[in-house]
Design an enzyme around this catalytic site. Structure first.
Site, PDB file in Angstrom:
ATOM      1  N   TYR A 274       0.825  -1.197   0.000  1.00 47.96           N
ATOM      2  CA  TYR A 274       0.000   0.000   0.000  1.00 47.96           C
ATOM      3  C   TYR A 274       0.868   1.260   0.000  1.00 47.96           C
ATOM      4  O   TYR A 274       1.820   1.369   0.773  1.00 47.96           O
ATOM      5  CB  TYR A 274      -0.924  -0.031   1.219  1.00 47.96           C
ATOM      6  CG  TYR A 274      -1.683   1.246   1.444  1.00 47.96           C
ATOM      7  CD1 TYR A 274      -2.461   1.807   0.436  1.00 47.96           C
ATOM      8  CD2 TYR A 274      -1.628   1.892   2.667  1.00 47.96           C
ATOM      9  CE1 TYR A 274      -3.161   2.976   0.643  1.00 47.96           C
ATOM     10  CE2 TYR A 274      -2.322   3.060   2.893  1.00 47.96           C
ATOM     11  CZ  TYR A 274      -3.082   3.608   1.880  1.00 47.96           C
ATOM     12  OH  TYR A 274      -3.764   4.780   2.079  1.00 47.96           O
TER      13      TYR A 274
ATOM     14  N   ASP B 235       0.523  -7.988   7.373  1.00 51.01           N
ATOM     15  CA  ASP B 235      -0.681  -7.211   7.114  1.00 51.01           C
ATOM     16  C   ASP B 235      -1.721  -8.164   6.525  1.00 51.01           C
ATOM     17  O   ASP B 235      -1.560  -8.663   5.410  1.00 51.01           O
ATOM     18  CB  ASP B 235      -0.375  -6.065   6.143  1.00 51.01           C
ATOM     19  CG  ASP B 235      -1.556  -5.108   5.978  1.00 51.01           C
ATOM     20  OD1 ASP B 235      -2.706  -5.580   6.023  1.00 51.01           O
ATOM     21  OD2 ASP B 235      -1.329  -3.902   5.790  1.00 51.01           O
TER      22      ASP B 235
ATOM     23  N   LYS C 207     -11.618  -1.822   6.265  1.00 47.95           N
ATOM     24  CA  LYS C 207     -11.941  -2.601   5.081  1.00 47.95           C
ATOM     25  C   LYS C 207     -12.925  -3.727   5.419  1.00 47.95           C
ATOM     26  O   LYS C 207     -14.047  -3.473   5.821  1.00 47.95           O
ATOM     27  CB  LYS C 207     -10.649  -3.114   4.451  1.00 47.95           C
ATOM     28  CG  LYS C 207      -9.539  -2.050   4.294  1.00 47.95           C
ATOM     29  CD  LYS C 207      -9.984  -0.824   3.544  1.00 47.95           C
ATOM     30  CE  LYS C 207      -8.824   0.085   3.114  1.00 47.95           C
ATOM     31  NZ  LYS C 207      -8.107   0.741   4.216  1.00 47.95           N
TER      32      LYS C 207
END
Length: 382
Positions: free
Chosen positions: A103, A175, A200
């Protein structure tokens, strides 16, 4: 029934406590209080000030710890707040390995903020365990790995990564945002820390920001707790309530997300305007076997490249059911253009090297009727 005896489908519904012990409320109450009364000098109810702990946040933290089969959970004001706290576990001069495809916000905070404090970051394709092993140096203290990665869906063998990291005294952070503990539990595979952007899939409705982290080690938990309470990047009681509510439907949502994603991936794979798809649930995907070994599902994130760059703008302008927006993991299908959105902070030469080109689109497949999703993609791609 003891919590450890429950399957995860039951755990997500009932959470850690199953009901509020004070009132019997089935829904965890929102303890919207900044401070708490002391019964007397040197006496406490266990709650003093909401930055330190709050009953609603505590339920969320214990729930995520239970779902990940860990001991200590921590809830933050955002996923990046959680990652920031984990970076602070390291000292100036120490070397941290990160996934080369990750990300953009994680890359930005490392390169533009924490590098100035003397931390050394190196970006490695950890889907190759040999690459991970070769990158470890005498001052390597941490490895931060997304698996699957965002947006190229690379997969790292967590068990093998754990073996290498343990041999060298390297803290392994995974993650787990894309898969959640419903599909993948990194602590069971040897990771030291698991982190989520709960904004999310765990929240699931695109209506709140939250980050979560889970560890097993008591000493490590104390370090995180110190940073957490001192810096105050804690999530509000109301947002905790929203995440707890979202988790209740995690199992049924993710099953539908994945069911849809498999069909959407097959459609995209055979579309004349699409050059290549990146979905770990595709049997032709190079990481399919690793996923089968360490995860119970593939999730619903798909990236794909189109043959002509002009198609990108047409798709983003033409989708009707699917929304052109940042983020992922909500019930709605969202499409993102990583090169200018989620990964805009990453230099162009690095983006191109890992495949985040101007022809790449990322799709978070929602829970709508799959035929409607496919129909929308088809009309936008033609």
């Amino acid at each position: 029934m003891e919590e450890k005896c429950l399957n995860i489908e039951s755990k997500v519904v009932h959470g850690h406590s199953m009901f509020d012990p004070l009132t019997g409320a089935i829904t965890t109450p929102i303890y919207q209080s900044a401070t708490f009364r002391h019964p007397g000098l040197y006496e406490t109810t266990g709650y003093d000030y909401s930055r330190l702990q709050n009953p609603t946040r505590e339920e969320l933290e214990k729930t995520i710890a239970s779902l990940e089969n860990g001991k200590h959970g921590f809830a933050f004001s955002s996923g990046m707040a959680a990652i920031t706290t984990l970076i602070k576990l390291f000292n100036p001069g120490e070397h941290i390995i990160l996934s080369d495809d990750l990300y953009g916000g994680t890359y930005r905070i490392c390169e533009e903020i924490y590098k100035r404090y003397g931390l050394e970051f190196e970006y490695v394709d950890t889907s190759s365990i040999d690459n991970l092993k070769a990158a470890i140096k005498s001052n390597t203290k941490g490895a931060f790995i997304e698996t699957p990665t965002n947006p190229m869906m690379k997969v790292t063998d967590i068990r093998e990564a754990s073996k290498i990291c343990k041999e060298s005294g390297v803290l392994l952070i995974i993650d787990n945002t894309f898969l959640t503990p419903y599909f993948q539990r990194p602590l069971e595979l040897g990771a030291d820390v698991v982190v989520h952007s709960a904004t999310k899939y765990l929240g699931g409705h695109n209506d709140t920001l939250c980050g979560l982290a889970v560890v097993n080690n008591d000493e490590l938990a104390e370090e995180i707790k110190l940073i957490h309470k001192s810096e105050g990047a804690v999530v509000s009681p109301f947002d905790c309530y929203l995440i707890i509510r979202g988790i209740k439907t995690l199992a049924v949502r993710l099953e539908r997300h994945e069911e849809n994603a498999k069909l959407v991936a097959e459609f995209l794979k055979n579309h004349e305007s699409v050059d290549k798809i990146y979905y770990t649930g595709d049997t032709d995907n190079p990481y399919y076997d690793v996923m089968k070994k360490q995860s119970s599902g593939f999730g619903a994130m798909i990236s794909f490249t189109v043959k002509k760059v002009e198609t990108v703008e047409k798709v983003l302008k033409s989708v009707k059911l699917i929304t052109f927006a940042e983020s992922l993991g909500g019930v709605e299908s969202l499409i993102t253009y990583p090169v200018v959105q989620t990964h805009g902070a990453i230099p162009e030469e690095i983006r191109n090297a890992i495949g985040v080109t101007d022809k790449l689109l990322r799709l978070s497949v929602g829970i709508e009727n799959v035929n409607d999703i496919i129909s929308d993609l088809n009309q936008a791609l033609i």
